[in-house]
Motif scaffolding. Structure first.
Motif, mmCIF file in Angstrom:
data_model
loop_
_atom_site.group_PDB
_atom_site.id
_atom_site.type_symbol
_atom_site.label_atom_id
_atom_site.label_comp_id
_atom_site.label_asym_id
_atom_site.label_seq_id
_atom_site.Cartn_x
_atom_site.Cartn_y
_atom_site.Cartn_z
ATOM 1 N N GLY A 186 0.910 -1.634 -0.072
ATOM 2 C CA GLY A 186 -0.132 -0.127 -0.125
ATOM 3 C C GLY A 186 0.741 1.030 0.339
ATOM 4 O O GLY A 186 0.993 2.416 -0.622
ATOM 5 N N ASN A 187 1.918 1.113 0.490
ATOM 6 C CA ASN A 187 3.078 2.645 0.588
ATOM 7 C C ASN A 187 3.452 2.346 -0.474
ATOM 8 O O ASN A 187 4.829 2.913 -0.621
ATOM 9 N N GLU A 188 3.245 1.450 -1.240
ATOM 10 C CA GLU A 188 4.598 1.526 -2.689
ATOM 11 C C GLU A 188 6.285 0.708 -2.723
ATOM 12 O O GLU A 188 6.411 2.019 -2.758
ATOM 13 N N GLU A 189 6.610 0.900 -1.597
ATOM 14 C CA GLU A 189 7.465 0.594 -1.316
ATOM 15 C C GLU A 189 8.725 -0.694 -2.432
ATOM 16 O O GLU A 189 9.495 -0.532 -2.424
ATOM 17 N N ALA A 190 7.010 -1.775 -2.436
ATOM 18 C CA ALA A 190 7.700 -2.640 -3.721
ATOM 19 C C ALA A 190 6.335 -3.429 -4.009
ATOM 20 O O ALA A 190 4.707 -2.438 -3.362
ATOM 21 N N ASP A 191 6.357 -3.905 -5.313
ATOM 22 C CA ASP A 191 5.432 -4.481 -6.165
ATOM 23 C C ASP A 191 4.462 -5.814 -5.248
ATOM 24 O O ASP A 191 3.198 -5.945 -5.644
ATOM 25 N N LEU A 192 5.836 -6.487 -4.934
ATOM 26 C CA LEU A 192 5.434 -8.036 -4.989
ATOM 27 C C LEU A 192 6.181 -7.851 -3.223
ATOM 28 O O LEU A 192 7.072 -7.104 -2.870
ATOM 29 N N VAL A 193 5.567 -9.478 -2.475
ATOM 30 C CA VAL A 193 6.252 -9.593 -0.938
ATOM 31 C C VAL A 193 6.174 -10.582 -0.927
ATOM 32 O O VAL A 193 5.458 -11.869 -1.515
ATOM 33 N N ALA A 194 7.679 -11.483 -0.748
ATOM 34 C CA ALA A 194 8.356 -12.393 -0.720
ATOM 35 C C ALA A 194 7.752 -12.825 1.032
ATOM 36 O O ALA A 194 8.023 -12.506 1.583
ATOM 37 N N VAL A 195 7.010 -14.072 1.424
ATOM 38 C CA VAL A 195 7.328 -14.057 2.468
ATOM 39 C C VAL A 195 7.497 -15.762 2.908
ATOM 40 O O VAL A 195 7.160 -17.250 2.323
ATOM 41 N N GLY A 196 8.260 -15.859 3.029
ATOM 42 C CA GLY A 196 9.375 -17.014 3.489
ATOM 43 C C GLY A 196 8.628 -18.072 4.838
ATOM 44 O O GLY A 196 7.883 -18.953 4.233
ATOM 45 N N ARG A 197 9.367 -18.064 5.526
ATOM 46 C CA ARG A 197 9.303 -19.109 7.182
ATOM 47 C C ARG A 197 8.106 -18.794 7.133
ATOM 48 O O ARG A 197 6.916 -19.632 7.331
ATOM 49 N N GLY A 198 7.330 -17.915 6.697
ATOM 50 C CA GLY A 198 5.690 -17.642 6.811
ATOM 51 C C GLY A 198 4.943 -19.134 6.349
ATOM 52 O O GLY A 198 4.037 -19.950 6.676
ATOM 53 N N MET A 199 5.426 -18.565 5.245
ATOM 54 C CA MET A 199 5.117 -19.902 4.094
ATOM 55 C C MET A 199 4.873 -21.695 4.371
ATOM 56 O O MET A 199 4.588 -21.951 4.102
ATOM 57 N N LEU A 200 7.090 -21.331 5.134
ATOM 58 C CA LEU A 200 6.993 -22.935 5.509
ATOM 59 C C LEU A 200 5.823 -22.849 6.850
ATOM 60 O O LEU A 200 5.763 -24.950 6.613
ATOM 61 N N ARG A 201 5.712 -22.320 7.174
ATOM 62 C CA ARG A 201 4.860 -22.710 8.772
ATOM 63 C C ARG A 201 3.288 -22.829 8.560
ATOM 64 O O ARG A 201 2.878 -23.528 8.838
ATOM 65 N N HIS A 202 3.178 -22.754 7.218
ATOM 66 C CA HIS A 202 1.425 -22.043 7.021
ATOM 67 C C HIS A 202 1.456 -21.688 5.580
ATOM 68 O O HIS A 202 1.404 -21.229 5.200
ATOM 69 N N PRO A 203 1.162 -23.367 5.152
ATOM 70 C CA PRO A 203 1.092 -23.438 3.880
ATOM 71 C C PRO A 203 -0.236 -22.650 3.047
ATOM 72 O O PRO A 203 0.114 -22.035 1.635
ATOM 73 N N TYR A 204 -1.475 -22.161 3.916
ATOM 74 C CA TYR A 204 -1.962 -21.148 3.154
ATOM 75 C C TYR A 204 -1.892 -19.595 3.453
ATOM 76 O O TYR A 204 -2.992 -19.228 3.891
ATOM 77 N N TRP A 205 -0.930 -19.336 4.232
ATOM 78 C CA TRP A 205 -0.591 -18.315 4.382
ATOM 79 C C TRP A 205 -1.400 -16.945 3.951
ATOM 80 O O TRP A 205 -1.672 -16.110 4.414
ATOM 81 N N ALA A 206 -1.495 -17.081 2.409
ATOM 82 C CA ALA A 206 -2.376 -16.139 1.643
ATOM 83 C C ALA A 206 -3.684 -16.424 2.449
ATOM 84 O O ALA A 206 -4.447 -14.809 2.213
ATOM 85 N N LEU A 207 -4.503 -17.080 1.966
ATOM 86 C CA LEU A 207 -5.747 -17.248 2.503
ATOM 87 C C LEU A 207 -6.502 -16.970 3.981
ATOM 88 O O LEU A 207 -6.903 -16.163 3.581
ATOM 89 N N GLN A 208 -5.158 -16.689 4.397
ATOM 90 C CA GLN A 208 -5.730 -16.483 5.956
ATOM 91 C C GLN A 208 -5.016 -14.922 6.231
ATOM 92 O O GLN A 208 -5.509 -14.588 6.366
ATOM 93 N N ALA A 209 -3.985 -14.706 4.895
ATOM 94 C CA ALA A 209 -3.802 -12.977 5.132
ATOM 95 C C ALA A 209 -5.393 -12.414 4.493
ATOM 96 O O ALA A 209 -5.786 -11.237 4.925
ATOM 97 N N ALA A 210 -5.772 -12.879 3.358
ATOM 98 C CA ALA A 210 -6.875 -12.566 2.711
ATOM 99 C C ALA A 210 -8.183 -12.360 3.839
ATOM 100 O O ALA A 210 -8.580 -11.237 4.225
ATOM 101 N N SER A 211 -8.292 -13.108 4.145
ATOM 102 C CA SER A 211 -8.991 -13.785 5.739
ATOM 103 C C SER A 211 -9.376 -12.560 6.509
ATOM 104 O O SER A 211 -9.722 -10.859 7.166
#
Length: 345
Positions: A299-324
């Motif tokens: 939202g602050n336009e600091e980057a175009d995409l965000v990579a989530v590494g360890r968080g996605m190792l812990r939680h394969p459905y990280w993106a769905l949880q984030a949307a929720s």
């Protein structure tokens, strides 16, 4: 206003959201043949089902002695294509796009009998001392990258990432800490990386994006800083890089004067500065596991995409949880609809 779930399109890459699974080595090749296994299939497809917009397959090497270990993926043979193609095709079923990181470990190739590098300098006392590549060998190496990338194109990948970070071969050439050569590859620290980029572009479809992961700063005493990485990135962009995946470090033992941050989003300022100075899209990475924080970076336009590494190792459905959590709309597998009631329509 853009946010983490605003679609993003660049050239032929059309992403449903801004969430990236970055490359993370699994060291799970069973027969040391470089061929992806069922583990890799389940691992990556789970993240596609889990809502990631872009999945970047882990470091995949251009020759057997270019691997960190013999349990790493490779693309030096056509025999390695089908298992990767199967992963890509299945991820596509769930709306994810897939890139692959192509690399050579250089002096950090732990299982190579004699690793190769720009100069004969060991990573530390526990690593083998590498053999310095001859000028002719350095000139020939980009073709090994190109051959691997041509196979990746055949496998159906949506984008290619070159690994120019974390102390692997391209990084070793671009750093005065590891490159003590007196030939053309020592006189111009960007020369090797530029030649790899040009070789990559020569075998890629014109509309396929080329991503490059770079270390924005080094953590060794006297290591390079942001000014150097910006200068490198400008040369790499001119050679054909479309997007920079901005990380840091990995070139040697961390010195007291250059320790990486331990706070959330500690590498985002590097991504922001490279985005501004080089005028390219960037992927930010580094302790961005909290959805509100990842959303703010976009939202602050600091980057175009965000990579989530360890968080996605812990939680394969990280993106769905984030949307929720963020109350954003996203594609939801019907089988999981009761697990995410806020995403049900």
């Amino acid at each position: 206003m853009i946010d983490l779930f605003t679609p993003w399109t660049f050239k032929s890459l059309d992403l449903k959201n801004r969430v990236v699974m970055p490359p993370m080595c699994q060291y799970s090749v069973e027969k040391k043949d470089g061929i992806a296994t069922d583990w890799h299939f389940v691992h990556y497809v789970s993240r596609a089902i889990g809502g990631a917009g872009l999945i970047i397959i882990e470091m995949t090497d251009v020759e057997p002695d270019g691997r960190i270990t013999d349990n790493d993926l490779g693309l030096w043979s056509d025999k390695q294509i089908p298992a990767l193609a199967r992963i890509v095709a299945e991820c596509h079923k769930y709306g994810a796009k897939v890139a692959i990181q192509i690399a050579h470990a250089g002096r950090k190739a732990e299982d190579a009998a004699v690793p190769v590098a720009p100069s004969a300098i060991a990573f530390n006392e526990h690593y083998k001392t590498p053999r310095a590549l001859t000028t002719e060998e350095a000139k020939a190496m980009p073709e090994k990258y190109a051959a691997a990338i041509a196979r990746a194109v055949k496998a159906g990948f949506d984008a290619i990432e070159l690994h120019g970070a974390h102390g692997y071969l391209i990084h070793q050439f671009q750093s005065a800490y590891t490159n003590k050569r007196t030939d053309a590859y020592g006189n111009d620290l960007a020369k090797f990386g530029v030649e790899v980029v040009q070789a990559a572009k020569s075998v890629m479809p014109a509309d396929m994006p080329l991503i490059m992961r770079i270390s924005a700063i080094e953590y060794v005493a006297g290591g390079y800083g942001l000014d150097h990485s910006i200068a490198l990135a400008k040369k790499y962009k001119e050679a054909g890089v479309d997007v920079f995946h901005v990380s840091a470090g990995g070139e040697g033992p961390i010195e007291a004067a250059g320790k990486p941050g331990t706070h959330a989003a500690y590498q985002v300022p590097f991504a922001r500065e490279i985005k501004k100075a080089v005028d390219t899209p960037v992927i930010a990475v580094g302790r961005l596991d909290e959805p509100q924080l990842a959303n703010a970076v976009i939202g602050n336009e600091e980057a175009d995409l965000v990579a989530v590494g360890r968080g996605m190792l812990r939680h394969p459905y990280w993106a769905l949880q984030a949307a929720s959590e963020l109350h954003k709309e996203t594609e939801l597998p019907r089988q999981y609809r009761y697990g995410f009631p806020s995403l049900m329509h």
